[in-house]
Design an enzyme around this catalytic site. Structure first.
Site, mmCIF file in Angstrom:
data_model
loop_
_atom_site.group_PDB
_atom_site.id
_atom_site.type_symbol
_atom_site.label_atom_id
_atom_site.label_comp_id
_atom_site.label_asym_id
_atom_site.label_seq_id
_atom_site.Cartn_x
_atom_site.Cartn_y
_atom_site.Cartn_z
ATOM 1 N N SER A 120 -0.986 4.474 6.752
ATOM 2 C CA SER A 120 -2.218 4.245 6.386
ATOM 3 C C SER A 120 -2.853 3.982 7.815
ATOM 4 C CB SER A 120 -2.453 3.229 5.506
ATOM 5 O OG SER A 120 -2.052 3.413 4.009
ATOM 6 N N HIS A 141 -2.195 11.682 6.595
ATOM 7 C CA HIS A 141 -2.530 10.728 5.747
ATOM 8 C C HIS A 141 -3.476 11.158 4.496
ATOM 9 C CE1 HIS A 141 -5.347 6.606 5.361
ATOM 10 N NE2 HIS A 141 -4.150 6.685 4.614
ATOM 11 N N GLU A 153 -6.367 12.956 6.624
ATOM 12 C CA GLU A 153 -6.585 12.788 7.857
ATOM 13 C C GLU A 153 -5.263 13.249 8.556
ATOM 14 O OE1 GLU A 153 -8.903 8.914 9.144
ATOM 15 O OE2 GLU A 153 -7.336 8.426 7.669
ATOM 16 N N ASN A 191 -9.287 3.788 7.235
ATOM 17 C CA ASN A 191 -9.057 2.515 7.296
ATOM 18 C C ASN A 191 -9.458 1.425 7.982
ATOM 19 O OD1 ASN A 191 -7.603 2.204 4.415
ATOM 20 N ND2 ASN A 191 -5.795 3.242 5.367
HETATM 21 P P1 NAI Z 1 4.515 1.933 -3.036
HETATM 22 O O1 NAI Z 1 4.946 0.478 -2.767
HETATM 23 O O2 NAI Z 1 3.923 2.587 -4.305
HETATM 24 O O3 NAI Z 1 5.801 2.877 -2.689
HETATM 25 C C1 NAI Z 1 6.712 2.827 -1.550
HETATM 26 C C2 NAI Z 1 8.064 3.366 -1.926
HETATM 27 O O4 NAI Z 1 8.719 3.532 -0.674
HETATM 28 C C3 NAI Z 1 8.739 2.613 -3.015
HETATM 29 O O5 NAI Z 1 9.195 3.618 -3.965
HETATM 30 C C4 NAI Z 1 10.125 2.122 -2.320
HETATM 31 O O6 NAI Z 1 11.180 2.156 -3.181
HETATM 32 C C5 NAI Z 1 10.175 3.269 -1.283
HETATM 33 N N1 NAI Z 1 10.797 2.826 -0.141
HETATM 34 C C6 NAI Z 1 10.875 1.649 0.730
HETATM 35 N N2 NAI Z 1 11.499 1.737 1.893
HETATM 36 C C7 NAI Z 1 12.496 2.889 1.909
HETATM 37 C C8 NAI Z 1 13.332 3.609 2.420
HETATM 38 N N3 NAI Z 1 13.908 3.003 3.771
HETATM 39 N N4 NAI Z 1 13.878 4.666 2.020
HETATM 40 C C9 NAI Z 1 13.427 5.445 1.184
HETATM 41 N N5 NAI Z 1 12.590 4.834 0.154
HETATM 42 C C10 NAI Z 1 11.994 3.804 0.609
HETATM 43 O O7 NAI Z 1 3.587 2.590 -1.692
HETATM 44 P P2 NAI Z 1 2.322 3.532 -1.727
HETATM 45 O O8 NAI Z 1 1.072 2.979 -2.048
HETATM 46 O O9 NAI Z 1 2.995 5.016 -2.064
HETATM 47 O O10 NAI Z 1 2.262 3.736 0.208
HETATM 48 C C11 NAI Z 1 3.506 4.366 0.821
HETATM 49 C C12 NAI Z 1 2.824 4.619 2.137
HETATM 50 O O11 NAI Z 1 1.575 5.508 1.816
HETATM 51 C C13 NAI Z 1 2.488 3.479 3.057
HETATM 52 O O12 NAI Z 1 2.590 3.737 4.150
HETATM 53 C C14 NAI Z 1 1.042 3.402 2.745
HETATM 54 O O13 NAI Z 1 0.236 2.596 3.914
HETATM 55 C C15 NAI Z 1 0.465 4.854 2.484
HETATM 56 N N6 NAI Z 1 -0.685 5.200 1.722
HETATM 57 C C16 NAI Z 1 -1.042 4.170 0.770
HETATM 58 C C17 NAI Z 1 -2.115 4.685 -0.089
HETATM 59 C C18 NAI Z 1 -2.501 3.721 -1.098
HETATM 60 O O14 NAI Z 1 -3.510 3.741 -1.605
HETATM 61 N N7 NAI Z 1 -1.753 2.846 -1.648
HETATM 62 C C19 NAI Z 1 -3.077 5.318 0.515
HETATM 63 C C20 NAI Z 1 -2.791 6.237 1.712
HETATM 64 C C21 NAI Z 1 -1.501 5.974 2.383
#
Ligand code: NAI
Length: 290
Positions: A120, A141, A153, A191
């Site tokens: 993000s 993104h 993005e 963001n």
């Molecule tokens: P989330 O907390 O729902 O999921 C993250 C996942 O990553 C978890 O399932 C966790 O087990 C896994 N994980 C952590 N470390 C790991 C590793 N070393 N190897 C494999 N799996 C691993 O988070 P979310 O919301 O899906 O965010 C993920 C990415 O997307 C972040 O970089 C966030 O900034 C970005 N993002 C999030 C948005 C949102 O609205 N939540 C929108 C756009 C981008």
């Protein structure tokens, strides 16, 4: 331009399972990898749930759902997923975790593989720097929820090649998304603009200007936003919001990006929003309070 057939999505959380879903729907073979088996199961259940809704509306058939599911392989092993044309990383918003992952991906994946990050806010150029393929590292993104939101993005790091950029534009188009080209600055466009508004809304709660519901009502009914900033913060995840504010604060060295202490407090309490059932609203009983 590289021909992309197989995609690996790393991280099966709310973004990763959405990216896997749209990739499968576009006809790609997809590996979905997460360190947690539970998150993988929840991710696949979410994808199936979304497709079942489309079946009930007559928009896809049971047969189409089965064909797409047959193109999905899930795993908890990174080594199993690297022999693909494009990796899209969607793990937690942590510079350290993402850099460690990119270094491992660089060592494991064929030299032609493109490594994209769904970060993000974190610098794509710094992720590229831990690899030996800066020309094939890029930001993709997506917006949340991925199957619904039309935008990607596309962030060019300092060394990202035109070929990588064109390939990723083509993939985004195939996924049914509109791309915008962005240079590598903290928070990109989305963001840099959204998160200071959310942080300001949190300051308004912190300073006792109004409660969360009132603040959200002002922005929804007064400014025509589809969601209020605090509902949206809960939806994004308060841990992700805090990480983004920290990246903006550090990256621009400007006090206007100082994360609100109340946001820090909620995250340290484990109140992460919808994903932990508690944030600015309480989702535990299906009802919300503010
Ligand atoms: P989330 O907390 O729902 O999921 C993250 C996942 O990553 C978890 O399932 C966790 O087990 C896994 N994980 C952590 N470390 C790991 C590793 N070393 N190897 C494999 N799996 C691993 O988070 P979310 O919301 O899906 O965010 C993920 C990415 O997307 C972040 O970089 C966030 O900034 C970005 N993002 C999030 C948005 C949102 O609205 N939540 C929108 C756009 C981008």
């Amino acid at each position: 331009m590289a021909d992309i057939k197989q995609i690996a999505v790393i991280g099966a959380g709310q973004m990763g399972n959405g990216i896997a879903e749209v990739s499968l729907s576009a006809g790609y073979s997809v590996y979905l990898m997460d360190q947690s088996k539970d998150m993988l199961d929840r991710g696949v259940a979410k994808i199936e749930h979304n497709w079942n809704k489309l079946i009930s509306k007559g928009r896809i058939t049971e047969q189409e759902k089965s064909t797409k599911l047959a193109n999905l392989i899930t795993t908890t092993t990174l080594e199993a997923v690297c022999d693909v044309d494009l990796v899209i990383e969607a793990v937690v918003e942590s510079k350290q975790i993402k850099e460690e992952l990119f270094a491992r991906l660089d060592a494991l994946a064929p030299s032609a593989t493109i490594l994209a990050s769904n970060t993000s806010s974190l610098p794509i150029t710094a992720l590229a720097a831990v690899t030996n393929r800066a020309d094939r590292v890029i930001g993709m993104h997506f917006m949340n929820p991925v199957p619904v939101m039309k935008l990607v993005e596309v962030i060019r790091g300092l060394g990202t090649s035109d070929e990588t950029y064109q390939t990723v534009l083509e993939v985004s188009k195939k996924l049914g998304k509109k791309s915008v080209e962005v240079n590598d600055f903290p928070g990109f466009i989305s963001n840099r603009i959204l998160m200071p508004m959310i942080n300001e809304a949190i300051y308004a709660v912190y300073e006792g200007v109004a409660n969360a519901e009132a603040i959200d009502d002002v922005m929804k009914l007064g400014m025509n936003h589809p969601m209020g900033p605090l509902e949206l913060a809960d939806f994004i995840g308060l841990d992700t919001c805090l990480s983004i504010m920290e990246t903006l604060y550090e990256g621009f060295a400007d006090s206007k990006y100082r994360p609100c202490p109340l946001l820090k407090k909620y995250v340290s309490a484990g109140w992460l929003g919808r994903k932990s059932n508690r944030g600015f609203y309480d989702y535990r009983s299906g009802n919300r309070w503010s």
